[in-house]
Design an enzyme around this catalytic site. Structure first.
Site, PDB file in Angstrom:
ATOM      1  N   TYR A 109     -30.476 -57.977  -2.284  1.00 44.73           N
ATOM      2  CA  TYR A 109     -30.867 -59.212  -1.594  1.00 44.73           C
ATOM      3  C   TYR A 109     -32.154 -59.030  -0.811  1.00 44.73           C
ATOM      4  CZ  TYR A 109     -29.466 -57.372   2.978  1.00 44.73           C
ATOM      5  OH  TYR A 109     -29.391 -56.628   4.129  1.00 44.73           O
ATOM      6  N   LEU A 124     -34.397 -48.233   4.993  1.00 42.81           N
ATOM      7  CA  LEU A 124     -35.030 -49.313   4.252  1.00 42.81           C
ATOM      8  C   LEU A 124     -36.519 -49.305   4.605  1.00 42.81           C
ATOM      9  CD1 LEU A 124     -34.353 -51.806   2.425  1.00 42.81           C
ATOM     10  CD2 LEU A 124     -34.663 -53.146   4.498  1.00 42.81           C
ATOM     11  N   LYS A 141     -31.914 -52.230  -0.911  1.00 39.84           N
ATOM     12  CA  LYS A 141     -31.381 -53.318  -0.082  1.00 39.84           C
ATOM     13  C   LYS A 141     -30.198 -53.923  -0.830  1.00 39.84           C
ATOM     14  CE  LYS A 141     -33.190 -56.841   3.062  1.00 39.84           C
ATOM     15  NZ  LYS A 141     -32.492 -56.351   4.241  1.00 39.84           N
ATOM     16  N   GLU A 194     -32.421 -45.517  11.323  1.00 39.64           N
ATOM     17  CA  GLU A 194     -32.863 -46.900  11.522  1.00 39.64           C
ATOM     18  C   GLU A 194     -31.765 -47.670  12.235  1.00 39.64           C
ATOM     19  OE1 GLU A 194     -33.311 -49.040   7.802  1.00 39.64           O
ATOM     20  OE2 GLU A 194     -31.465 -48.206   7.004  1.00 39.64           O
TER      21      GLU A 194
HETATM   22  N1  PMP Z   1     -33.386 -51.762   8.059  1.00 43.18           N
HETATM   23  C1  PMP Z   1     -32.328 -52.502   7.693  1.00 43.18           C
HETATM   24  C2  PMP Z   1     -31.032 -51.816   7.420  1.00 43.18           C
HETATM   25  C3  PMP Z   1     -32.445 -53.903   7.578  1.00 43.18           C
HETATM   26  O1  PMP Z   1     -31.395 -54.646   7.192  1.00 43.18           O
HETATM   27  C4  PMP Z   1     -33.691 -54.532   7.883  1.00 43.18           C
HETATM   28  C5  PMP Z   1     -33.815 -56.029   7.786  1.00 43.18           C
HETATM   29  N2  PMP Z   1     -34.223 -56.407   6.497  1.00 43.18           N
HETATM   30  C6  PMP Z   1     -34.765 -53.717   8.264  1.00 43.18           C
HETATM   31  C7  PMP Z   1     -34.580 -52.334   8.337  1.00 43.18           C
HETATM   32  C8  PMP Z   1     -36.108 -54.306   8.581  1.00 43.18           C
HETATM   33  O2  PMP Z   1     -36.764 -54.699   7.404  1.00 43.18           O
HETATM   34  P1  PMP Z   1     -37.799 -55.913   7.377  1.00 43.18           P
HETATM   35  O3  PMP Z   1     -38.900 -55.583   8.340  1.00 43.18           O
HETATM   36  O4  PMP Z   1     -38.294 -55.920   5.969  1.00 43.18           O
HETATM   37  O5  PMP Z   1     -37.060 -57.129   7.770  1.00 43.18           O
END
Ligand code: PMP
Length: 283
Positions: free
Chosen positions: A33, A203, A147, A179
């Site tokens: 997603y 991610l 993701k 993270e």
């Molecule tokens: N890590 C995780 C586990 C997330 O779910 C998200 C949110 N998408 C992020 C990091 C931050 O990613 P982004 O800056 O692309 O929203």
């Protein structure tokens, strides 16, 4: 205006969108997603999100039947149909509907879903106060770069943080910070921004990349290297990055203040640069 849904190319009100029980997304979390927000009504960093959707899909041997251009059109049309000032677009691609069996069938049509809801900003007061985080052992699987819909580790951690009165859960794996449950994390030490490297444990956040680039552009050192639990507890500043949080100061870890207990200067600068570059109307 209703929330908008799309199933395999057909738009409908979101509350009419139904997916069969035997969809492998529902049975196994067998899918990927993305979440895209708008600024001034336009989807933000759509190319980067679609590229990441494609990478995630390939990593689980799922071939999207829809070209990136098709997704882009659906995103644009969904936003238009919903008619909100700012929208949050959720894209989901699962392996499809098949009798339940772990190994996947060779002939199955992936299910493509898109939803558009009104974008809910975080409480603006948090921009000035900063937030508290709770550290937790990272019990998730070893492919957090994908993701995927399998979010139980993130769900459980975020719930624990919420029950403890913290805004976000920060994962620690083998004494190294990885993270947040829904965000990436960065520290500042002696004026240098440091964040864990892009590998299978995190991610590759789109906001993370934009913030690292902004720091470098403005002459602030930015390093992608291991952040130990010790580095984390000794940091001068800590902040989260992500689509919803943007750049958000962390002022307490597990009940203990980060330095002064107030958002630090580098964090505030980075938020302001981010806002100048992306959030404020251009004309
Ligand atoms: N890590 C995780 C586990 C997330 O779910 C998200 C949110 N998408 C992020 C990091 C931050 O990613 P982004 O800056 O692309 O929203």
């Amino acid at each position: 205006m209703p929330d908008i849904g799309l199933l395999n190319g057909d738009f409908m009100p979101l509350d009419r969108l139904m997916v069969p029980v035997e969809d492998r997304g529902y049975q196994f979390g067998d899918g990927v997603y993305e979440v895209i927000r708008t600024y001034h009504g336009a989807p933000f960093q759509v190319e980067a999100h679609l590229a990441r959707l494609d990478r995630s899909a390939r990593a689980i041997e799922l071939v999207s039947p829809h070209r990136l251009e098709q997704w882009r059109q659906w995103i644009e049309e969904g936003i238009r149909r919903a008619g909100y000032g700012e929208s949050k677009v959720y894209l989901q691609l699962t392996r499809g509907v098949a009798p339940r069996d772990h190994a996947f069938p060779s002939q199955v049509r992936p299910t493509a879903v898109l939803t558009v809801r009104q974008m809910m900003e975080i409480n603006p007061a948090l921009r000035t106060t900063g937030v508290e985080v709770m550290t937790l052992e990272d019990l998730r699987w070893a492919r957090c770069d994908i993701k995927s819909l399998n979010l139980l580790g993130n769900v459980m951690a975020r719930q624990r943080a919420k029950m403890a009165g913290a805004f976000e859960a920060i994962f620690v794996r083998n004494r190294e910070v990885t993270e947040g449950a829904v965000s990436n994390v960065m520290i500042v030490r002696d004026g240098v921004v440091i964040t864990p490297p892009e590998d299978h444990r995190i991610l590759a956040g789109i906001t993370r990349r934009l913030v690292l680039d902004l720091a470098r552009k403005h002459g602030i050192g930015a390093r992608e290297r291991v952040v130990t639990a010790e580095d984390f507890h000794r940091a001068d500043e800590i902040f989260l990055t992500g689509t919803t949080v943007e750049v958000l100061a962390v002022v307490r870890i597990d009940g203990k203040p980060v330095k002064t207990g107030r958002p630090g200067p580098v964090t505030s600068q980075l938020f302001n640069w981010f806002a100048d570059e992306y959030l404020r109307p251009t004309g």
